[in-house]
Enzyme design. Structure first.
Site, PDB file in Angstrom:
ATOM      1  N   GLU A   1       0.832  -1.270  -0.102  1.00  0.00           N
ATOM      2  CA  GLU A   1       0.070   0.116   0.052  1.00  0.00           C
ATOM      3  C   GLU A   1       0.673   1.263   0.011  1.00  0.00           C
ATOM      4  OE1 GLU A   1      -4.284  -1.681   1.865  1.00  0.00           O
ATOM      5  OE2 GLU A   1      -3.172  -0.371   3.005  1.00  0.00           O
TER       6      GLU A   1
ATOM      7  N   GLU B   1      -6.000  -7.999  -0.541  1.00  0.00           N
ATOM      8  CA  GLU B   1      -6.923  -7.531   0.621  1.00  0.00           C
ATOM      9  C   GLU B   1      -7.982  -7.202   0.246  1.00  0.00           C
ATOM     10  OE1 GLU B   1      -5.179  -4.880   3.391  1.00  0.00           O
ATOM     11  OE2 GLU B   1      -3.153  -5.824   3.364  1.00  0.00           O
TER      12      GLU B   1
END
Length: 343
Positions: A141, A285
């Site tokens: 991320e 995710e």
């Protein structure tokens, strides 16, 4: 679209070697062999193992053998129960997704980038022999949109370094804005046939992160079900700043209602890019907070699962236990058997 074999249905092991205690008691007990056996019994084909650099490096960049032992154990357990593994560097020295101050210098600091690449050289040299059952995820991320091109250059350098030791291992490569699917198009062209484009999906955030203390302006007692009407979601999202950083803040999306169509529209452009570049897609995710209504949670998983299956997108649900999303925790126990069918 090119299908990602061996990594279609996965489960994250969040909270163990990442975002958890560094104490030996925690590391020795949070994930055990029996947990890997349980995940395999669900019909999963892999786990995603987030790792923070502190577990495998000292402050001055030296190896911590005791930290590597946990990764080694997890690999052996996965081999025993027929699972593959994503090795995800969730935090590197100078960068983590949830601390802006800590991460402020990474994209302009050559020493921090050198250390990042050096760590991946060490990981690649150590685990290249498992290339048939592992993927390497360079970094979890990247948050800031304005570093997209800087991240591309760092990622390309890292990929080439990994290739010195592991020429065929699959490398996961995610975009900015928290690995948003809308930023897949900004990723550099793949350097070879074993690059995989990576994204995360917690949309709509209003539902999947209801009550979450870390979402900007999210009320502690806010609740909403899924799907509900698009109008209600738009109205409520406008009141909570943190929920407008995703799909509802993207004016280019043609969202007309919630449901399967919502995910189809969100993923459409990334799928087109992946098809054009002959690159598989992977969602590292996705999941729903343990404060959401369970009937809506099931519907959300049904919708996103159908789109994953339709396009052959690999994925790993967040998360196996704890972390506010834990599948084996009490909140999900009434629907766990149904959720397992939607991996």
């Amino acid at each position: 679209m090119k299908k990602l074999e061996k990594f279609q249905k996965g489960v994250n092991l969040g909270g163990w070697l990442s975002q958890g205690s560094l104490e030996k008691e925690h590391l020795d007990s949070f994930i055990l062999e029996e947990d890997i056996a349980r995940i395999a019994s669900w019909g999963a084909d892999h786990v995603r193992l987030p790792v923070d650099f502190e577990n495998i490096e000292t402050d001055d960049g030296k190896e911590k053998p005791e930290g590597y032992a946990y990764i080694d154990n997890c690999i052996e357990w996965c081999k025993k129960y027929g699972l593959n593994l994503v090795l995800d560097l969730h935090k590197t020295c100078g960068y983590i997704f949830d601390d802006k101050n800590y991460s402020a210098d990474f994209f302009d600091s050559e020493p921090l980038q050198d250390r990042f690449v050096a760590l991946w050289k060490r990981l690649a040299a150590r685990y290249a022999r498992f290339s048939d059952m592992m993927m390497f995820e360079m970094l979890n991320e990247v948050v800031r949109f304005d570093v997209a091109e800087k991240w591309n250059q760092i990622a390309l350098r890292c990929m080439r370094a990994i290739r010195e030791y592991a020429p065929t291992v699959k490398i996961l490569y995610g975009g900015v804005c928290y690995n948003a699917v809308s930023t897949v198009k900004l990723l550099a062209e793949p350097i070879d046939e074993n690059i995989v484009y990576n994204f995360h999906c917690y949309e709509p955030l209003l539902f999947t992160h209801q009550t979450a203390w870390w979402v900007d302006q999210m009320p502690k007692d806010f609740h909403i079900n899924y799907p509900a009407s698009l109008e209600e979601y738009l109205e409520e999202s406008r009141k909570i700043a943190g929920t407008m950083v995703g799909a509802f803040g993207d004016k280019n999306l043609n969202i007309t209602k919630l449901g399967k169509e919502f995910f189809e529209e969100m993923f459409r452009e990334a799928i087109e890019v992946a098809e054009k570049r002959n690159v598989p897609l992977y969602c590292g995710e996705y999941g729903v907070i343990d404060q959401a209504p369970t009937d809506g949670t099931l519907k959300w998983f049904e919708d996103i699962h159908e789109v994953f299956e339709q396009h052959g997108i690999g994925r790993a649900v967040w998360s196996y236990k704890k972390m506010d999303f834990g599948w084996i925790d009490e909140h999900y126990s009434p629907i766990l058997d149904q959720l397992i069918k939607l991996l």
